[in-house]
Structures are given as structure tokens and as C-alpha cells.
Design an enzyme around this catalytic site. Structure first.
Site, PDB file in Angstrom:
ATOM      1  N   ASP A  70      -7.885  -4.862  -0.389  1.00 11.36           N
ATOM      2  CA  ASP A  70      -8.328  -6.344  -1.560  1.00 11.36           C
ATOM      3  C   ASP A  70      -8.138  -7.557  -1.161  1.00 11.36           C
ATOM      4  O   ASP A  70      -8.289  -8.812  -1.996  1.00 11.36           O
ATOM      5  CB  ASP A  70      -7.889  -5.485  -2.706  1.00 11.36           C
ATOM      6  CG  ASP A  70      -8.463  -4.214  -3.131  1.00 11.36           C
ATOM      7  OD1 ASP A  70      -7.854  -2.643  -3.653  1.00 11.36           O
ATOM      8  OD2 ASP A  70      -9.661  -3.740  -2.839  1.00 11.36           O
ATOM      9  N   HIS A 108       0.893  -1.030   0.149  1.00  7.66           N
ATOM     10  CA  HIS A 108      -0.382   0.007  -0.238  1.00  7.66           C
ATOM     11  C   HIS A 108       0.900   1.272   0.015  1.00  7.66           C
ATOM     12  O   HIS A 108       1.794   1.375   0.814  1.00  7.66           O
ATOM     13  CB  HIS A 108      -0.590  -0.068   1.368  1.00  7.66           C
ATOM     14  CG  HIS A 108      -1.897   0.772   1.294  1.00  7.66           C
ATOM     15  ND1 HIS A 108      -2.222   1.771   1.084  1.00  7.66           N
ATOM     16  CD2 HIS A 108      -3.802   0.895   0.727  1.00  7.66           C
ATOM     17  CE1 HIS A 108      -3.062   2.861   1.122  1.00  7.66           C
ATOM     18  NE2 HIS A 108      -4.389   1.668   0.512  1.00  7.66           N
TER      19      HIS A 108
HETATM   20  C1  SDX Z   1      -6.093  -0.155  -3.088  1.00  9.64           C
HETATM   21  O1  SDX Z   1      -4.342   4.364  -2.227  1.00  9.64           O
HETATM   22  C2  SDX Z   1      -4.915   3.890  -1.840  1.00  9.64           C
HETATM   23  O2  SDX Z   1      -5.904   4.284  -0.250  1.00  9.64           O
HETATM   24  C3  SDX Z   1      -5.363   2.611  -2.339  1.00  9.64           C
HETATM   25  C4  SDX Z   1      -6.743   1.926  -1.602  1.00  9.64           C
HETATM   26  C5  SDX Z   1      -8.512   2.878  -1.699  1.00  9.64           C
HETATM   27  O3  SDX Z   1      -8.949   2.365  -0.310  1.00  9.64           O
HETATM   28  O4  SDX Z   1      -8.582   3.447  -2.041  1.00  9.64           O
HETATM   29  O5  SDX Z   1      -6.468   1.505  -0.368  1.00  9.64           O
HETATM   30  C6  SDX Z   1      -7.464   0.809  -2.310  1.00  9.64           C
HETATM   31  O6  SDX Z   1      -6.529   0.551  -4.462  1.00  9.64           O
HETATM   32  C7  SDX Z   1      -5.224  -0.643  -2.409  1.00  9.64           C
HETATM   33  C8  SDX Z   1      -3.878  -1.456  -2.846  1.00  9.64           C
HETATM   34  C9  SDX Z   1      -4.445  -2.510  -4.249  1.00  9.64           C
HETATM   35  N1  SDX Z   1      -3.579  -3.572  -5.602  1.00  9.64           N
HETATM   36  C10 SDX Z   1      -2.814  -4.006  -5.083  1.00  9.64           C
HETATM   37  O7  SDX Z   1      -3.348  -5.090  -3.952  1.00  9.64           O
HETATM   38  C11 SDX Z   1      -1.987  -4.528  -6.419  1.00  9.64           C
HETATM   39  C12 SDX Z   1      -0.691  -4.922  -5.521  1.00  9.64           C
HETATM   40  N2  SDX Z   1       0.420  -3.579  -5.303  1.00  9.64           N
HETATM   41  C13 SDX Z   1       0.830  -2.810  -5.823  1.00  9.64           C
HETATM   42  O8  SDX Z   1       0.829  -3.131  -6.328  1.00  9.64           O
HETATM   43  C14 SDX Z   1       1.601  -2.389  -4.313  1.00  9.64           C
HETATM   44  O9  SDX Z   1       1.792  -2.338  -3.603  1.00  9.64           O
HETATM   45  C15 SDX Z   1       0.915  -0.748  -4.666  1.00  9.64           C
HETATM   46  C16 SDX Z   1       0.039  -0.513  -5.645  1.00  9.64           C
HETATM   47  C17 SDX Z   1      -0.068  -1.083  -3.639  1.00  9.64           C
HETATM   48  C18 SDX Z   1       1.576   0.825  -3.869  1.00  9.64           C
HETATM   49  O10 SDX Z   1       2.523   0.836  -5.048  1.00  9.64           O
HETATM   50  P1  SDX Z   1       3.612   1.641  -4.613  1.00  9.64           P
HETATM   51  O11 SDX Z   1       3.670   2.494  -3.091  1.00  9.64           O
HETATM   52  O12 SDX Z   1       3.653   2.629  -5.774  1.00  9.64           O
HETATM   53  O13 SDX Z   1       4.658   1.253  -4.183  1.00  9.64           O
HETATM   54  P2  SDX Z   1       5.787   0.308  -5.062  1.00  9.64           P
HETATM   55  O14 SDX Z   1       5.877  -0.102  -6.005  1.00  9.64           O
HETATM   56  O15 SDX Z   1       6.942   1.198  -5.187  1.00  9.64           O
HETATM   57  O16 SDX Z   1       6.602  -0.848  -4.030  1.00  9.64           O
HETATM   58  C19 SDX Z   1       7.568  -0.475  -3.608  1.00  9.64           C
HETATM   59  C20 SDX Z   1       8.751  -1.760  -3.292  1.00  9.64           C
HETATM   60  C21 SDX Z   1       8.700  -2.037  -5.373  1.00  9.64           C
HETATM   61  O17 SDX Z   1      10.364  -3.088  -4.668  1.00  9.64           O
HETATM   62  P3  SDX Z   1      11.380  -2.377  -4.594  1.00  9.64           P
HETATM   63  O18 SDX Z   1      11.120  -1.811  -6.564  1.00  9.64           O
HETATM   64  O19 SDX Z   1      12.032  -1.253  -3.968  1.00  9.64           O
HETATM   65  O20 SDX Z   1      12.324  -3.648  -4.844  1.00  9.64           O
HETATM   66  O21 SDX Z   1       7.553  -2.779  -3.194  1.00  9.64           O
HETATM   67  C22 SDX Z   1       7.078  -3.635  -4.157  1.00  9.64           C
HETATM   68  C23 SDX Z   1       8.053  -2.864  -5.392  1.00  9.64           C
HETATM   69  O22 SDX Z   1       8.250  -3.572  -6.414  1.00  9.64           O
HETATM   70  N3  SDX Z   1       5.717  -4.498  -4.268  1.00  9.64           N
HETATM   71  C24 SDX Z   1       5.639  -5.301  -4.258  1.00  9.64           C
HETATM   72  C25 SDX Z   1       4.296  -5.765  -4.144  1.00  9.64           C
HETATM   73  N4  SDX Z   1       4.029  -4.105  -3.510  1.00  9.64           N
HETATM   74  C26 SDX Z   1       4.636  -3.487  -3.996  1.00  9.64           C
HETATM   75  N5  SDX Z   1       6.468  -6.982  -4.360  1.00  9.64           N
HETATM   76  C27 SDX Z   1       5.548  -7.450  -4.509  1.00  9.64           C
HETATM   77  N6  SDX Z   1       3.965  -7.770  -4.600  1.00  9.64           N
HETATM   78  C28 SDX Z   1       3.000  -6.191  -4.206  1.00  9.64           C
HETATM   79  N7  SDX Z   1       2.096  -6.657  -4.421  1.00  9.64           N
END
Ligand code: SDX
Length: 430
Positions: A364, A307
Site C-alpha cells: 500500500d 506486515h
Molecule cells: C495489507 O495480510 C496481508 O497479506 C495483507 C495485504 C494483502 O495483500 O492482503 O498484504 C495487504 O493489508 C498490507 C498492510 C497495510 N496496512 C498498513 O500499512 C497499516 C500499517 N501497518 C500496520 O498497522 C501493521 O504493520 C499491520 C497491520 C500491517 C500488521 O500488524 P501485526 O502483524 O499485527 O503487527 P503488530 O501490530 O503486532 O506490530 C508489531 C510491532 C508493534 O510494536 P511493539 O508492540 O512490538 O513495540 O510493530 C509495530 C507495532 O507497534 N508496528 C508499527 C507499524 N506496524 C507495526 N509501528 C509503526 N508503524 C507501523 N506501520
């Protein structure tokens, strides 16, 4: 706390005003930065950038805190109805008995669609994703209320659009489901409350009335409340940005639906269940999936984890997980996907890759398991998210319209393209 922040650029010192919050992040006002310094800021994804002042929802990502108008989410989820929650988010206070009765009765009166709208659904293939129909139908609603589409509607006119959207989103969502299974649309009932009416329109048929069960209504009520609002997330920021151009509320909400559809946002709940089903069908070897998610060369992610704000357990996920057990025990059912989800969560929470990045289950991760137990298909999960989030979107749109600080949203950029070059006639191009 000092009243200004100091910025030194090329040896010149600038004082930037600080913007105090009642709780949480303090802002540094950069609204005059470019005119003072000729520089802009750059913040892809806006992770460090505040777009507005807001008093609707407060999150503390480090502590896993979520409050609607100051009331902790756990209390709202346990004690309020969804209609009460919508009123709290939109108008800022919990409704009195009379206000709640008026709000609820207005939803009953306005639940059904104009008969012509039924024709819009006929044009869609029944394989069309429900979010495509939801966004289109919400925007199409504006065609029936031309008198409300003013650039600066009055509070009464905004109240009318609020009622139309809050009431009719259930009907539109139920129609998208009926369309996908080739069943006739079901009319809303005046004697049902908000959630029961939605279930009725989803699952009743012309020959068989769906039996409303309290545990199912309670589980769905809780899910809708938990999705009610979440400050400046992607879809809510979209609603505010579209509304800042004086686009009407219907058009702004329609844009929010499209942003929510993305699998990184509200579309994640559908992807979680598809991920769990794949794990189940391949013998639940979750290690393979965890290793893929950790591989920086593999774009695969564990859906339902991570998140932007929460660097602790999403408080909503904790409540939803507890509701899974309650509902399954009451309904006497059990879904093996829940066992896989719990197994996956336990493995992830122990894994250094996820611990270092503070990746926890989000809203989710467990929600789809409850929707599935109720009989809702996976492609409808983002639609349920939209029903829950609608009051939050409306609350933010109204707050944006009312704010004297609101200007049309128009960010700058750091240009990295060609500086200047001549047009090349086609015969000379290589
Ligand atoms: C919602 O914003 C809100 O409030 C949203 C929400 C709402 O109520 O409106 O809460 C609802 O959208 C919840 C999120 C649902 N999405 C998912 O579950 C999809 C999977 N999660 C992600 O793709 C990710 O965690 C996000 C999109 C939720 C957040 O993305 P960020 O903040 O841009 O973080 P990032 O992509 O920069 O990740 C940081 C690190 C990365 O690794 P490094 O580059 O540092 O090595 O964490 C890793 C990412 O690769 N990472 C994950 C991961 N999520 C982040 N690695 C594996 N699996 C994951 N799910």
C-alpha cells in the site's frame, strides 16, 4: 521430519499429527485437541494458526517471496494480462488462447448492470465512501441471479457467478466514482479489454471519450495483478469464513469488501496518500511523524509500513515503486508525494525501531501515488484494491467449497467473565 508432534499437559503425553506442505510452514493438526485433552489453543490474530490447506498462493515472509500457483509475482506482473492472472488464480493454470478468449468475451458481454441497479446509487449521498456502495452493490447483485444462490451450486453456476462478479465489479466501481462527482454513468464498450473498459467507464463523459493511453493501462494492469491474491489475509479469510456457512458467493465477496476497507488492511493505501499529503502540507518534516509512530503511548502508525507475514521488503512494493518512475517519465508528470515517500522510506529503513521490528514498505505504500497520477481520487484506492483482489477471493471461495475438510468456521474462546450470578431487579441496582 517426524510424523507427529508431542504435547505434554498435566503430565499426560499426546501425539498430534503433522501436516506436510509442499513448501513453507508445516502444520500441527489440533482438530482433535479439545476432545483428547479438554484444552483449546489461543492465538489472537491467528498469527500462528493455519485455517486451511491451499494451493493458490505461496508467500515466504522472511525471503519476500510471492508466487501465484507457483509462478513468481515478478513474472506474472511483467508477462500476463490481469484477465490471464485472474484465470490462473481461479482455475489453477494459465489459460490457453481459446480459454482466454472465452473468458474475456464473457466479461465484455456481462459488463453492464441491470438498469434497475442505477436506482440503488441514487439513494446514496455523493459523499458516501465508495467501499460502502461497492459492498452493498455486490450483495445486491445476488437479487438478480436467484437461480444461482443455492447452498451447493454446480461448477457451471459458480462459473456464472464468477463471470458476473469479475465483469461487473469494474462497472460498479466506476459508478461509485461517477456518483461522487455527479456525472452520468458510462456504459462499457464491447471493443475494450478489461482495464481499458474500466478507465473508459471512469473517465469518459457523454460528450468526451477518455483517451486510452498504453502506459496508463499498463500501470493499472500491473497494480491489479499485484493485488490479485495474498493467501489467508484478513479479507480473504473473511470470504472463506462467510462462505463456510453456505452463504452465496455474492454475499461472501461483499463481506470481503468490508474487511478490506479497514485502514490496517486495504484501506491503508488511502491513508498513505493522506499521510504523505499532510507531511507535504506541513513542510515534509518527516521526523515528527516517525517519532510519533515509534512512541508506544501514541496509537499513530506510519501507514504503508509493516506486515504480518513479510519481515522483508514486500516484493509488490518494490515493483510498484519502479512503476512510479516509469509512469511519471512517460506522462511527463511528477508528484512531490513520491519524493516524500522515498525520503520517508529511506529514513525508516535506517531507523532501529523499524529495523528491529522488520517493518518495511508494503503493497500500500506506493500504490496510491500511481492511482493519483492516473486521476483516481484517494477514497477510490481501496476500491481499486478490491478489483485486483476479487479473483483471489473467488479462487479461495471455490477452493473452500470444493474442500472435503471445510466445516462451518466457528472458533472457541477462553472465557474470562463472571462465572455465575443472580439477576438483580432494577430497583436494587446501584
Ligand atoms: C495489507 O495480510 C496481508 O497479506 C495483507 C495485504 C494483502 O495483500 O492482503 O498484504 C495487504 O493489508 C498490507 C498492510 C497495510 N496496512 C498498513 O500499512 C497499516 C500499517 N501497518 C500496520 O498497522 C501493521 O504493520 C499491520 C497491520 C500491517 C500488521 O500488524 P501485526 O502483524 O499485527 O503487527 P503488530 O501490530 O503486532 O506490530 C508489531 C510491532 C508493534 O510494536 P511493539 O508492540 O512490538 O513495540 O510493530 C509495530 C507495532 O507497534 N508496528 C508499527 C507499524 N506496524 C507495526 N509501528 C509503526 N508503524 C507501523 N506501520
Amino acid at each position: 521430519m517426524s510424523k507427529t508432534a508431542t504435547l505434554t499437559v498435566n503430565g499426560k503425553v499426546y501425539e498430534l499429527p503433522m501436516i506436510e506442505s509442499t513448501i513453507g510452514d508445516t502444520g500441527i493438526d489440533i482438530s482433535k485437541l479439545r476432545s483428547q485433552t479438554s484444552f483449546i489453543t489461543l492465538d489472537p490474530g491467528f498469527a500462528n494458526t493455519g485455517s486451511c490447506r491451499s494451493s493458490i498462493t505461496y508467500l515466504d515472509g522472511e525471503k519476500g517471496v510471492l508466487r501465484y500457483r507457483g509462478i513468481p509475482i515478478k513474472e506474472v506482473a511483467e508477462k500476463a494480462t490481469f484477465v490471464e492472472t485472474a484465470y490462473l488464480l481461479i482455475y489453477g493454470e494459465l489459460p490457453t488462447k481459446e480459454q482466454l478468449s472465452d473468458f474475456s468475451h464473457a466479461f465484455s458481454r456481462h459488463a453492464n448492470l441491470h438498469e434497475d441497479m442505477k436506482n440503488f446509487f441514487l439513494g446514496y449521498p455523493n459523499t458516501g465512501h465508495p467501499m460502502a456502495m461497492l459492498s452493498a452493490m455486490i450483495c445486491a447483485l445476488s437479487a438478480y441471479y436467484p437461480e444461482l444462490l443455492k447452498p451447493e451450486p454446480s461448477d457451471q453456476e459458480i462459473d456464472l457467478m464468477t463471470i458476473q462478479l469479475m465483469s461487473k465489479i469494474r462497472t460498479i466501481c466506476a459508478c461509485t466514482y461517477k456518483k461522487s462527482i455527479g456525472e452520468p454513468f458510462i456504459y462499457a464498450r464491447e471493443d475494450y479489454d478489461y482495464v481499458a473498459n474500466f478507465l473508459h467507464m471512469m473517465f469518459s463523459t457523454p460528450t468526451k471519450e477518455y483517451k486510452i493511453q498504453k502506459p496508463v493501462v499498463n500501470a493499472l494492469r500491473t497494480l491489479l495483478i499485484l493485488h490479485g491474491d495474498h493467501e489467508q489475509n484478513c479479507s480473504t479469510s473473511t470470504v472463506r469464513l462467510v462462505g463456510s456457512s453456505w452463504a452465496n458467493l455474492f454475499a461472501s465477496i461483499s463481506a470481503g469488501v468490508c474487511a478490506l476497507w479497514g485502514p490496517l488492511h486495504g484501506g491503508a493505501n488511502q491513508k498513505v496518500v493522506e499521510m504523505l499529503e499532510e507531511m507535504h502540507s506541513t513542510g515534509a518534516d518527516i521526523t515528527k511523524y516517525i517519532e510519533r509512530a515509534k512512541d508506544s503511548n501514541d496509537p499513530y502508525r506510519l501507514m504503508g509500513f509493516g506486515h504480518r507475514v513479510y519481515k522483508n521488503y514486500d516484493p509488490r512494493a518494490r515493483i510498484i515503486k519502479s512503476k512510479c518512475d516509469d509512469l511519471f517519465n512517460t506522462l511527463g508528470v511528477h508528484d512531490p508525494l513520491l519524493d516524500i515517500a522515498v525520503k520517508l522510506e529511506n529514513a525508516v529503513l535506517k531507523d532501529d525501531y523499524f529495523k528491529e521490528r522488520k517493518l518495511y514498505p508494503n503493497v500500500d505504500f506506493y500504490s496510491g501515488i500511481i492511482y493519483k497520477a492516473i486521476g483516481i481520487p484517494a477514497n477510490m484506492f481501496p476500491v481499486l484494491f478490491a478489483i485486483g483482489r476479487l479473483p483471489g477471493w473467488i479462487a479461495h471461495w471455490r477452493e473452500m467449497k470444493a474442500s472435503k475438510e471445510t466445516r462451518i468456521g466457528r472458533p472457541r474462546q477462553v472465557y474470562t467473565g463472571e462465572i455465575e450470578r443472580d439477576f438483580v431487579p432494577i430497583e436494587k441496582r446501584k
